[in-house]
Design an enzyme around this catalytic site. Sequence first.
Site, mmCIF file in Angstrom:
data_model
loop_
_atom_site.group_PDB
_atom_site.id
_atom_site.type_symbol
_atom_site.label_atom_id
_atom_site.label_comp_id
_atom_site.label_asym_id
_atom_site.label_seq_id
_atom_site.Cartn_x
_atom_site.Cartn_y
_atom_site.Cartn_z
ATOM 1 C CE1 TYR A 53 -3.329 -2.676 0.013
ATOM 2 C CE2 TYR A 53 -3.909 -2.078 2.260
ATOM 3 C CZ TYR A 53 -4.130 -2.833 1.137
ATOM 4 O OH TYR A 53 -5.151 -3.753 1.105
ATOM 5 C CB SER A 211 -14.304 -3.729 -2.492
ATOM 6 O OG SER A 211 -14.885 -2.833 -3.416
ATOM 7 N N PRO A 212 -16.487 -3.298 0.531
ATOM 8 C CG PRO A 212 -16.760 -2.376 2.656
ATOM 9 C CD PRO A 212 -15.709 -2.778 1.666
ATOM 10 C CG LEU A 213 -19.313 1.032 1.041
ATOM 11 C CD1 LEU A 213 -19.118 2.480 1.454
ATOM 12 C CD2 LEU A 213 -20.693 0.540 1.455
#
Length: 328
Positions: A53, A211-213
Amino acid sequence: MEYTNLGRTGLSVSRLCLGTMNFGPQTDEPDSFAIMDRALEHGINFFDTANVYGWKLGEGVTEQIVGRWFAQGGGRRDKVVLATKVYGKMGEWPNDQGLSARHIIRACEDSLRRLQTDTIDLYQMHHVSRTTPWEEIWQAMETLVAQGKVLYVGSSNFAGWHIAQAQAAAGKRNFLGLVSEQSIYNLLTRHVELEVIPAAQHYGLGIIPWSPLHGGLLSGIIRKMADGSAARGASGRSADALAEHRTTIEAYEKLCADLGQDPADVALAWLLSRPGVTAPIVGPRTMDQLDRNLGALDVHLDDPTLTRLDELFPPVGNGGPGPEAWAW
């Protein structure tokens, strides 16, 4: 804040996990520090990062930011269940990536240095290696556990059969093996329900959805684009995905409005209601986004709402695990 055990372990983690991928590329260091402090104020004790990251080869930018935050003291490190990852490319040479014993050991040492800590609570394989035998992987992980540098091992982006392979090999060594699987999982992306989640539940792994949304598509993107408050969704892959699913997203946002709930809260609450899910990863770029994500913990979705969500976002096949999802 609500807490639960991570898979079959005795480790207690918050029902929301703070994702740090935006720290560095999208969120500067002072704001990243403030977001992490606010997360602790909210009771979020589960932080997720990765050595890649920051997206500057070999630098581990985000890990460095988290490490400097820990270095401020005040019990920050002791309060946090720290998860990071190994696999990605960290240099130009052949052994600077993957899951060889050499890379696992070296990458762990580098992450510990950047994070300014002695121990990684959850060390996750960011991707499966199709060229490294499990005996080699587990030998390296056992070494790190024996040295106290790693406490638990997790996976990310594994298939169900990878989880089964990993646990079979670990069992032969009388090693705990995997305790968690981090998968993409949201209303629009439900393929893990076929085999990954059943495998994780069978072997006692907690599911950590990323990436829940769905890149912001489930956060009220159409409303935000209309009022000019959308930070993304107007270009690139998000725009393509929105074009493909626009009718469904419009119906979803209407359902959320009828419920009197924020679309992001409904998407997170849906994941929190799913079998096997430990903690969705929320990756705020701003303090306001983090504060608003906490609303999901107060949302209860009744059976008619869950049924309507299944109608809008159908599961794969007939739903549930395979092979029943696609066979009789």
